[in-house]
Enzyme design. Structure first.
Site, PDB file in Angstrom:
ATOM      1  N   GLY A   1      -2.646   9.896 -14.592  1.00 19.71           N
ATOM      2  CA  GLY A   1      -1.726   8.767 -14.660  1.00 19.71           C
ATOM      3  C   GLY A   1      -0.633   8.770 -13.612  1.00 19.71           C
ATOM      4  N   THR A   2      -0.743   9.655 -12.615  1.00 15.86           N
ATOM      5  CA  THR A   2       0.311   9.743 -11.597  1.00 15.86           C
ATOM      6  C   THR A   2       0.503   8.418 -10.860  1.00 15.86           C
ATOM      7  OG1 THR A   2      -0.200  12.083 -11.284  1.00 15.86           O
ATOM      8  CG2 THR A   2       1.091  11.008  -9.569  1.00 15.86           C
ATOM      9  N   GLY A   3      -0.610   7.811 -10.420  1.00 13.31           N
ATOM     10  CA  GLY A   3      -0.521   6.561  -9.673  1.00 13.31           C
ATOM     11  C   GLY A   3       0.038   5.420 -10.499  1.00 13.31           C
ATOM     12  N   CYS A   4      -0.406   5.343 -11.758  1.00 10.95           N
ATOM     13  CA  CYS A   4       0.106   4.300 -12.655  1.00 10.95           C
ATOM     14  C   CYS A   4       1.617   4.449 -12.839  1.00 10.95           C
ATOM     15  CB  CYS A   4      -0.577   4.390 -14.018  1.00 10.95           C
ATOM     16  SG  CYS A   4      -2.374   4.248 -13.988  1.00 10.95           S
TER      17      CYS A   4
ATOM     18  N   LYS B   1      -0.380   6.742  -0.310  1.00 14.90           N
ATOM     19  CA  LYS B   1      -0.019   7.998  -0.961  1.00 14.90           C
ATOM     20  C   LYS B   1      -0.872   9.146  -0.434  1.00 14.90           C
ATOM     21  CE  LYS B   1      -0.893   6.022  -4.851  1.00 14.90           C
ATOM     22  NZ  LYS B   1      -1.059   5.626  -6.262  1.00 14.90           N
TER      23      LYS B   1
ATOM     24  N   THR C   1      -2.186  15.913 -13.872  1.00 14.33           N
ATOM     25  CA  THR C   1      -1.705  14.824 -13.008  1.00 14.33           C
ATOM     26  C   THR C   1      -2.279  13.474 -13.428  1.00 14.33           C
ATOM     27  OG1 THR C   1      -3.519  15.285 -11.458  1.00 14.33           O
ATOM     28  CG2 THR C   1      -1.409  16.369 -11.027  1.00 14.33           C
TER      29      THR C   1
END
Length: 450
Positions: A207-210, A174, A205
């Site tokens: 928690g974006t990856g989760c 990412k 932003t």
């Protein structure tokens, strides 16, 4: 039967990341979610104030409980905290043959707090990467796992190759932490694909990856191939980021249900446009307000992001004797003419969800002001040369943006006096199609009296 997805991750007391984010994402995408908690965190938008890692034996007990009874069609792994938990998870993944496994190698929270013990990184690489179908590291995580320095797309591709060599079939590195366009690099062992995303100007932003990895797992649970699951997840996270929630004093969460709320209201919005059109068609003198390009009445779904989320008339409103007639029935995605005016208005004031364009003349502007409508204007010639070429301005008309930024609010009417090969135009804004139609009728009747 409803598809099932399992999240194996930590708990976020603030609700924006971890299993809370994952379960909301599963629900929004039509998947039944189950969870195995690896750690309990005390955190909010400002940071993590405490972490309690659960004993590996209890993580094993949760996995056994879920998988022996409910089972799962896909799973995602997030925060694992330490080598003991990593080993427990890896053992059960193998025992139950979980093939559609998405690994989000969570190491550091958005606030900068560490969520994976340094000594556990080798265990993650050795025990879980070979079991995962997809791995989704950000730039920092990819650097840790590969030992490389990553500063551009070429470096991201090299890192993806290295991670693929550890045994993971599909790798997504990412690129949100690099400057410029937020591009994710996808590698399936044979081809690279670049997913260019929007760069949202928001601090919210968390928690974006989760959320992204959970959305990929949901797609896999629904039976999508990996590439299509990633495409769906990218669209989902972009919408969640576009309407991120300004909650708390730090990094607020993405809006996991934005796409769900948007889609829920499609029928209602079409009905509202039809009702507004009926009012306009019933006004005998309205033809005087129709410009050469014709008029249209637009209404947006909550959380609209483009023409596909905005209803309008496919053939516009045209003059018919002294009145007007609609050509076609309201539909989504059929008009682009006024979308670029409506979207920035919605960004400034979510309560403004409708617009109609009418003819410009000094007399019409005077009629607007006479009935008490707030008016503002802009000069088309003042638009910066490169404005329209910027990707972020695709659906953001410069003049409308400039007026709203200067005023700090959305007026009832924004107009311009035209430009080179551009007809002058008046934009009438409102909370919904009926309110916009009523404003236009007031303008028409005032003009007739003058």
């Amino acid at each position: 039967m409803l598809p099932k997805a399992l999240t194996i991750a930590g708990s976020d007391s603030g609700g924006g990341a971890g299993i809370q984010a994952d379960l909301k994402t599963f629900a929004a995408l039509g998947v039944y979610g189950t969870s195995v908690i690896t750690a309990v965190t005390a955190q909010n938008t400002l940071g993590v104030t405490g972490v309690h890692n659960l004993p590996p034996e209890f993580v094993t007990q949760q996995l056994e409980a879920v998988l022996s009874d409910i089972g799962t069609d896909a799973a995602k792994i997030g925060m694992l905290a330490n080598a003991g938990i990593i080993g427990a998870v890896a053992k059960k993944v193998q025992e139950y043959g979980l093939e559609k496994l998405v690994l989000d190698p969570v190491m550091v929270a958005k606030s900068g707090d560490h969520l994976l013990a340094p000594e556990a990184r080798e265990a993650l690489q050795r025990e879980l990467l070979p079991l995962a179908l997809v791995v989704t590291p950000n730039i920092h995580e990819a650097q840790v796992l590969t030992g490389m320095s990553i500063s551009n797309l070429d470096d991201m591709e090299k890192a993806a190759r290295v991670l693929h060599g550890y045994g993971t079939p599909c790798v997504i590195v990412k690129g949100g932490h690099l400057e410029g366009v937020a591009t994710d690099v996808f590698f399936d062992g044979s081809e690279f694909h670049h997913f260019a995303g929007e760069r949202f100007l928001t601090k919210n932003t968390h928690g974006t990856g989760c959320t992204y990895s959970a959305a990929i797992a949901a797609g896999l649970a629904l039976g999508l191939p990996v590439f299509e699951a990633v495409q769906q997840a990218k669209e989902y996270i972009n919408t969640a980021l576009a309407f991120a929630l300004d909650i708390g004093g730090g990094h607020g969460p993405t809006h996991h249900l934005a796409s769900l709320y948007r889609d829920r209201d499609r029928y209602r919005v079409l009905q509202e446009v039809q009702e507004g059109v009926a009012l306009l068609e019933g006004e005998p003198g309205l033809g005087a307000l129709i410009p050469e390009v014709q008029s249209n009445l637009l209404a947006a779904l909550p959380y609209a992001r483009g023409p596909e989320d905005i209803a309008a008339l496919p053939g516009r409103l045209v003059k018919c004797n002294a009145g007007v007639r609609a050509v076609g029935l309201p539909a989504f995605g059929v008009s682009r003419n006024m979308v670029a005016a409506l979207i920035p208005a919605m960004e400034a004031d979510p309560g403004v969800r409708s617009v109609m364009n009418i003819k410009y003349s000094p007399e019409i502007i005077a009629a607007c002001q006479k009935v008490g409508l707030a008016t503002a204007s802009f000069d088309r010639q003042a638009e910066p040369e490169d404005y329209a070429a910027r990707p972020e301005n695709r659906y953001r008309e410069w003049g409308t943006v400039a007026v709203i930024e200067e005023r700090g609010s959305v007026p009832d009417v924004i107009y311009d006096r035209g430009g080179w090969c551009r007809e002058p135009q008046v934009r009438v804004f409102g909370q919904g199609p009926r309110q916009v139609a009523e404003k236009v009728l007031c303008i028409c009747r005032s003009l007739e009296k003058s």
